[in-house]
Design a protein around this motif. Structure first.
Motif, PDB file in Angstrom:
ATOM      1  N   MET A   1       0.808  -1.208   0.000  1.00 20.95           N
ATOM      2  CA  MET A   1       0.000   0.000   0.000  1.00 20.95           C
ATOM      3  C   MET A   1       0.853   1.275   0.000  1.00 20.95           C
ATOM      4  N   ASP A   2       2.018   1.166   0.555  1.00 16.04           N
ATOM      5  CA  ASP A   2       2.890   2.327   0.575  1.00 16.04           C
ATOM      6  C   ASP A   2       3.219   2.820  -0.825  1.00 16.04           C
ATOM      7  N   ASN A   3       3.478   1.878  -1.752  1.00 18.10           N
ATOM      8  CA  ASN A   3       3.779   2.249  -3.133  1.00 18.10           C
ATOM      9  C   ASN A   3       2.589   2.905  -3.804  1.00 18.10           C
ATOM     10  N   THR A   4       1.354   2.428  -3.558  1.00 19.19           N
ATOM     11  CA  THR A   4       0.152   3.012  -4.134  1.00 19.19           C
ATOM     12  C   THR A   4      -0.006   4.454  -3.677  1.00 19.19           C
ATOM     13  N   GLU A   5       0.191   4.680  -2.394  1.00 22.04           N
ATOM     14  CA  GLU A   5       0.082   6.045  -1.877  1.00 22.04           C
ATOM     15  C   GLU A   5       1.118   6.955  -2.531  1.00 22.04           C
ATOM     16  N   LYS A   6       2.330   6.415  -2.730  1.00 15.13           N
ATOM     17  CA  LYS A   6       3.372   7.210  -3.376  1.00 15.13           C
ATOM     18  C   LYS A   6       3.015   7.517  -4.822  1.00 15.13           C
ATOM     19  N   ILE A   7       2.411   6.536  -5.528  1.00 14.45           N
ATOM     20  CA  ILE A   7       2.005   6.762  -6.920  1.00 14.45           C
ATOM     21  C   ILE A   7       0.917   7.827  -6.985  1.00 14.45           C
ATOM     22  N   VAL A   8      -0.054   7.713  -6.113  1.00 15.69           N
ATOM     23  CA  VAL A   8      -1.125   8.706  -6.071  1.00 15.69           C
ATOM     24  C   VAL A   8      -0.538  10.072  -5.747  1.00 15.69           C
ATOM     25  N   ASP A   9       0.332  10.125  -4.780  1.00 12.80           N
ATOM     26  CA  ASP A   9       0.948  11.391  -4.421  1.00 12.80           C
ATOM     27  C   ASP A   9       1.764  11.945  -5.589  1.00 12.80           C
ATOM     28  N   ARG A  10       2.467  11.070  -6.300  1.00 14.87           N
ATOM     29  CA  ARG A  10       3.254  11.499  -7.444  1.00 14.87           C
ATOM     30  C   ARG A  10       2.341  12.029  -8.545  1.00 14.87           C
ATOM     31  N   ARG A  11       1.257  11.321  -8.802  1.00 12.97           N
ATOM     32  CA  ARG A  11       0.288  11.790  -9.807  1.00 12.97           C
ATOM     33  C   ARG A  11      -0.281  13.142  -9.409  1.00 12.97           C
ATOM     34  N   GLN A  12      -0.674  13.245  -8.153  1.00 18.23           N
ATOM     35  CA  GLN A  12      -1.229  14.511  -7.680  1.00 18.23           C
ATOM     36  C   GLN A  12      -0.182  15.620  -7.774  1.00 18.23           C
ATOM     37  N   LEU A  13       1.054  15.257  -7.448  1.00 18.94           N
ATOM     38  CA  LEU A  13       2.142  16.230  -7.538  1.00 18.94           C
ATOM     39  C   LEU A  13       2.272  16.739  -8.976  1.00 18.94           C
ATOM     40  N   PHE A  14       2.261  15.831  -9.952  1.00 16.67           N
ATOM     41  CA  PHE A  14       2.365  16.251 -11.347  1.00 16.67           C
ATOM     42  C   PHE A  14       1.146  17.048 -11.799  1.00 16.67           C
ATOM     43  N   LYS A  15      -0.041  16.646 -11.348  1.00 13.86           N
ATOM     44  CA  LYS A  15      -1.251  17.420 -11.679  1.00 13.86           C
ATOM     45  C   LYS A  15      -1.138  18.831 -11.125  1.00 13.86           C
ATOM     46  N   ASP A  16      -0.750  18.922  -9.867  1.00 14.25           N
ATOM     47  CA  ASP A  16      -0.615  20.239  -9.242  1.00 14.25           C
ATOM     48  C   ASP A  16       0.467  21.065  -9.914  1.00 14.25           C
ATOM     49  N   LEU A  17       1.573  20.393 -10.260  1.00 17.79           N
ATOM     50  CA  LEU A  17       2.672  21.081 -10.916  1.00 17.79           C
ATOM     51  C   LEU A  17       2.241  21.623 -12.284  1.00 17.79           C
ATOM     52  N   PHE A  18       1.549  20.803 -13.081  1.00 19.95           N
ATOM     53  CA  PHE A  18       1.086  21.257 -14.389  1.00 19.95           C
ATOM     54  C   PHE A  18       0.058  22.379 -14.263  1.00 19.95           C
TER      55      PHE A  18
END
Length: 195
Positions: free
Chosen positions: A1-18
């Motif tokens: 589950m830790d990896n899933t949270e990191k992926i979601v956070d990474r996706r959100q990070l890229f969405k926020d960044l864009f």
């Protein structure tokens, strides 16, 4: 589950960044347009929408230029700015005469020039009189701007033989500036664009 949270956070990070970068680019572009907008002595034709919208709608098709009976509308020939090729009116060269039917508006199919009920609803700018340069305000007999005004008595009237601009009624056609410029080498009237 830790990896899933990191992926979601990474996706959100890229969405926020864009989203952040997109907003910054849009903000920069709008400020850049404001900086590079030509501030020359010209007016937009009757019915022109707000400047940034005008620049996005105007296709530079020249139809308004072609139908202008007074040959007042010309192409803007600036130096590498966003308004190059757009229709302008240079009042000292040839003012808008508020022709019957405002043919330029009817010729604009893109919506850069919006229909108006009547010529007194045109708002290209407003005339201002520099009293220190005005012959009439200097004690000489001159009524040319008053006589030539297409909205004489409303947009411009006289007090003791001196011209006075009613800024609420002035449509900014430039006829008074053109008339003054023909007889007064210091030209006492200037139309300030609504841009």
């Amino acid at each position: 589950m830790d990896n899933t949270e990191k992926i979601v956070d990474r996706r959100q990070l890229f969405k926020d960044l864009f989203a952040f970068m997109g907003n910054k680019v849009a903000d920069y572009a709008s400020k850049k347009v404001d900086r590079i907008m030509p501030k020359g002595d010209y007016l937009r034709p009757p019915g022109a929408v707000e400047e940034s919208e005008f620049l996005s709608l105007c296709t530079r098709c020249d139809e308004c230029i072609k139908v202008c009976p007074a040959k007042a509308i010309k192409k803007y020939h600036g130096l590498m700015d966003v308004a190059v090729g757009t229709p302008v009116i240079m009042p000292r060269e040839n003012p808008c005469v508020l022709c019957n039917g405002l043919l330029c508006i009817a010729a604009c199919k893109e919506g850069a020039l919006k229909p108006l009920e009547h010529v007194d609803k045109v708002k290209m700018g407003v005339a201002r009189i520099n009293q220190s340069r005005c012959l009439a305000w200097g004690g000489q007999d001159c009524q040319l701007c008053y006589i030539k005004c297409p909205l004489r008595g409303d947009a411009i009237y006289q007090e003791d033989g001196k011209p006075v601009i009613n800024e609420e009624k002035c449509v900014g056609c430039g006829v008074c500036e053109y008339a003054c410029h023909t007889i007064n080498n210091t030209c006492a009237i200037k139309v300030i664009s609504k841009r």
